[in-house]
Design an enzyme around this catalytic site. Structure first.
Site, short mmCIF file in Angstrom:
data_model
loop_
_atom_site.label_atom_id
_atom_site.label_comp_id
_atom_site.label_asym_id
_atom_site.label_seq_id
_atom_site.Cartn_x
_atom_site.Cartn_y
_atom_site.Cartn_z
N HIS A 1 -7.26 -5.33 1.93
CA HIS A 1 -6.43 -4.74 2.58
C HIS A 1 -5.47 -5.87 3.15
CE1 HIS A 1 -6.86 -0.73 1.95
NE2 HIS A 1 -8.22 -0.69 1.71
N HIS B 1 -10.61 -4.92 -3.64
CA HIS B 1 -9.35 -5.01 -3.30
C HIS B 1 -9.50 -5.19 -1.59
CE1 HIS B 1 -10.68 -0.75 -2.35
NE2 HIS B 1 -9.57 -0.75 -1.50
N ASP C 1 0.79 -0.70 -0.06
CA ASP C 1 0.01 0.14 0.38
C ASP C 1 1.08 1.14 -0.10
OD1 ASP C 1 -1.71 2.11 1.14
OD2 ASP C 1 -3.29 0.87 1.27
#
Length: 136
Positions: free
Chosen positions: A103, A101, A32
Site C-alpha cells: 500500500h 502487495h 486502491d
C-alpha cells in the site's frame, strides 16, 4: 505463476479493469478501489505470491525500489506531506487479500487517518531474552 482464483493476479495482469498509474514487466500499480486517502495506490506483482515469505529476495528488492520511485513521483504530483508504505503478511497482521502487495498511502495534514498501535513496556529481562533469540 498466476492463480485463476486470485483477484489481485487478475488486476495485476489487466484481466480486470483498474485505474493503472504504472506498469512494467513485473508489477502494476493501481489506485486502491477503497482508498484511505487521495492517491492511495497498490503495488501488485504480476506473478502470484501469497505474502512476503513466498517472494524471492530479488522481487522484494524490485518491489521496494518501485515503492521509492512511486512515492517520489506521487509526492511531487499530489503535494502530500508524507507517506505510509504498508505491507501486511498474514491474517494476524491485517492481510485480507492473500497476494503480496504494498500500500502506498499519501498523507495530508488533518486527513483524519492514522496507523497506530498501543505501545507496550517489557521488562529488561524479557527484552534481553528476545534479543538473544533473534541474534542466534
Amino acid at each position: 505463476m498466476r492463480r485463476d482464483d486470485c483477484i489481485f493476479c487478475k488486476l495485476a495482469n489487466g484481466m480486470i479493469p483498474a485505474r493503472s498509474i504504472y506498469e512494467d514487466e513485473n508489477f502494476r500499480v493501481i489506485l486502491d478501489a477503497a482508498p484511505a486517502t487521495r492517491g492511495h495506490a497498490l503495488i501488485l506483482p504480476k506473478e502470484h505470491a501469497d505474502n512476503l515469505y513466498q517472494m524471492s529476495e530479488d522481487m522484494i528488492g524490485k518491489a521496494f525500489v518501485l515503492a521509492k520511485k512511486m512515492v517520489d513521483s506521487m509526492t511531487e504530483t499530489l503535494g502530500c506531506q508524507g507517506f505510509n508504505i504498508v505491507q501486511n503478511n498474514g491474517e494476524a497482521a491485517g492481510q485480507t487479500v492473500f497476494h503480496f502487495h504494498i500500500h502506498l498511502i499519501p498523507r495530508y495534514e488533518d486527513d483524519g487517518q492514522g496507523i497506530f498501535w498501543e505501545p507496550r513496556c517489557y521488562a529488561d529481562d524479557v527484552l534481553d531474552e528476545i534479543c538473544s533469540q533473534l541474534t542466534k
